[in-house]
Scaffold this motif. Structure first.
Motif, PDB file in Angstrom:
ATOM      1  N   MET B  76      39.564  49.211  45.722  1.00  0.00           N
ATOM      2  CA  MET B  76      40.045  48.225  46.698  1.00  0.00           C
ATOM      3  C   MET B  76      40.023  46.818  46.098  1.00  0.00           C
ATOM      4  N   ALA B  77      39.042  46.557  45.244  1.00  0.00           N
ATOM      5  CA  ALA B  77      38.953  45.231  44.628  1.00  0.00           C
ATOM      6  C   ALA B  77      40.186  44.932  43.780  1.00  0.00           C
ATOM      7  N   ALA B  78      40.814  45.984  43.253  1.00  0.00           N
ATOM      8  CA  ALA B  78      41.980  45.782  42.399  1.00  0.00           C
ATOM      9  C   ALA B  78      43.173  45.216  43.167  1.00  0.00           C
ATOM     10  N   GLY B  79      43.271  45.537  44.453  1.00  0.00           N
ATOM     11  CA  GLY B  79      44.489  45.166  45.163  1.00  0.00           C
ATOM     12  C   GLY B  79      44.304  44.233  46.343  1.00  0.00           C
ATOM     13  N   HIS B  80      43.088  43.680  46.528  1.00  0.00           N
ATOM     14  CA  HIS B  80      42.839  42.819  47.680  1.00  0.00           C
ATOM     15  C   HIS B  80      42.126  41.548  47.237  1.00  0.00           C
ATOM     16  N   ASP B  81      42.045  40.591  48.170  1.00  0.00           N
ATOM     17  CA  ASP B  81      41.376  39.322  47.860  1.00  0.00           C
ATOM     18  C   ASP B  81      39.860  39.413  48.047  1.00  0.00           C
ATOM     19  N   GLY B  82      39.393  40.520  48.588  1.00  0.00           N
ATOM     20  CA  GLY B  82      37.963  40.702  48.777  1.00  0.00           C
ATOM     21  C   GLY B  82      37.716  42.056  49.404  1.00  0.00           C
ATOM     22  N   VAL B  83      36.472  42.525  49.327  1.00  0.00           N
ATOM     23  CA  VAL B  83      36.119  43.837  49.872  1.00  0.00           C
ATOM     24  C   VAL B  83      34.824  43.697  50.669  1.00  0.00           C
ATOM     25  N   ILE B  84      34.823  44.256  51.895  1.00  0.00           N
ATOM     26  CA  ILE B  84      33.614  44.314  52.718  1.00  0.00           C
ATOM     27  C   ILE B  84      33.217  45.781  52.850  1.00  0.00           C
ATOM     28  N   ILE B  85      31.921  46.060  52.740  1.00  0.00           N
ATOM     29  CA  ILE B  85      31.425  47.420  52.953  1.00  0.00           C
ATOM     30  C   ILE B  85      30.405  47.392  54.081  1.00  0.00           C
TER      31      ILE B  85
END
Lengths: 178, 178, 178, 178
Positions: B76-85
């Motif tokens: 997800m980090a590859a295609g978004h501006d940030g990742v929340i888990i």
């Protein structure tokens, strides 16, 4: 054991603090509800210094009021790790620009916030915006900002978009701060 | 006109999503409530991509589960501006350390969060913590973090303080779970 | 100017009063929340006398407990305009039948109520049920009742329908009240 | 198996239904929230027939409006086990007196209710008052009543005490509005 972060919270009034008078059916600015909102949050390791400066609808703020808020923010910035200003949204940007004009780049982050719907409403944005300001002030670099609705914008150059009830970057350079 | 920020939100279960079965009087993990929490927030200019990966009490997570979450965060980090888990707090730190071990320093911020009291409780910390994660992921530099209770800590080196129900920096270097 | 109505409210524990221990993740009976619920209601002209008799999950009530509650209700009925008993729902009907067996038809209405979902849950039925009991006790004729979920049933002859989480009339005559 | 109770709920507007326009900062009567309130209640065995008759601040009701509400209540009383009327409190008593003048003693209970603080306020009395009306209509004898704030009063002879925001018995006989 980490040091406690010391944050000053300057309150000036505005929608966030409006209450409801059941007999007259109007909203006014008589009672501060910030302490109620703060009590619902869990703020580990934070030392919050409350500075109840004024309690005004920002539409009624004079140039002297904006100056007073800016100078107070500057004083608080000298002795704390960050400063939050709770402010009516209508003139929030005026105060933000005034702080930049008077202080330039402050020593620590100064974050303004407010609300479009008072805390006494079920669908208030007060809790969200205060939560955001309390976090943003700890992780942003020094500067003057507005934090609201999951968005952080840096002054100068921020205006209120009255039609959509939010803050945006000014399309042309902002002339006002003199 | 600013570009929309694209954030991926990976949900894995945990206390934040626990509901209450009135007939049995117990809390379990059957129903996701994240969409309900998100609907109470005003997220201007945010495009949130929901990734419902699993729905587990983190005490029941296997090493394969931690790996799967870490790899998904990397994708997800590859295609978004940030990742929340969104993660159960008991093993949240294991997943945080595992992400650092597998990805090193990610391209964008990856922010873990959770809750000590489920959303269905009046005094939940779910809304506060999710609000904080949603803001932190936009203003932090790339890295792996936990955001909760008005505090942001960077991995590696974070552990849960079970006695006080919070996260703290490990006093000695953390031996990363292999 | 109407006389104030004097109502005794006997609390015995049960789901309505359960709180949530965030560190253990369980529900227990340590703290009374009835005063919190009562503070959210507007009770014009009511004088409420609180009688905190015990604080038990009703599954743990002994025959002596049911007797004690019944006798206390009888004593309170002598000096008040009505009596409310807040009770765990699992054995609420046992206490109701016991009151009828011991007191027959009381001088004033005695209304039992409880909750299926504790007050600390967002979707609690505690406020509704307490509101109903507080009104029912003023307008019903003397007798022993359960008020819950918009329904009033008179003892003897009431049982809990565990499958649906509600009270119903027993299909066959209830043998107990002598 | 008990028969379901069939209750008609006539809505006419008033404070209970007021919402908040965040851009103008005023309260108005555009959206019905009664269905939202009803969804928070557990109404076992009740069949509720919604009759959205009008949506007016009662201060703006004409004599024709009071007549229309009274006639509608009479029609609904013919085919249901009870009738509830949700009404602005300022002229609620006018409608109550008008129903008595037109219908005399109705076949089933007719219960008026309203609210001093709209549902969108955290401290609303809407849920309490609606809960009370929904219970009162099932256990009162036939007649015309107002139920609010834990109090039931029978028409004729009820007036609003504007100073205290409640209903009281008129000290002298009420000259019925013609």
């Amino acid at each position: 054991m980490p040091a406690r972060r010391r944050i000053a919270l300057i309150s000036t009034g505005g929608t966030i603090e409006k209450t409801y008078d059941e007999l007259k059916g109007v909203l006014d600015n008589r009672t501060s509800v910030l302490d109620v909102v703060l009590a619902t949050l869990q703020l580990d390791g934070l030392e919050l210094v409350r500075v109840p400066l004024m309690n005004k609808d920002s539409l009624e703020m004079s140039p002297q009021d904006h100056d007073l808020i800016a100078h107070t923010a500057g004083s608080m910035a000298a002795g704390h790790d960050g400063v939050i200003i709770v402010h009516g949204t209508d003139r929030l940007a005026n105060t933000g620009e005034r702080i930049v004009a008077l202080l330039g780049r402050p020593r620590v982050p100064i974050v303004l916030t407010g609300a479009m719907r008072p805390y006494v409403m079920r669908n208030t944005d007060a809790t969200q915006n205060l939560t955001e300001a309390l976090l943003a002030v700890q992780i942003l670099p020094p500067g003057v900002y507005v934090a609201m609705h999951n968005q952080v914008l840096a002054f100068p150059g921020v205006v209120k978009d009255r039609e959509h009830g939010r803050f945006v970057r000014a399309e042309a350079p902002v002339a006002r701060p003199g």
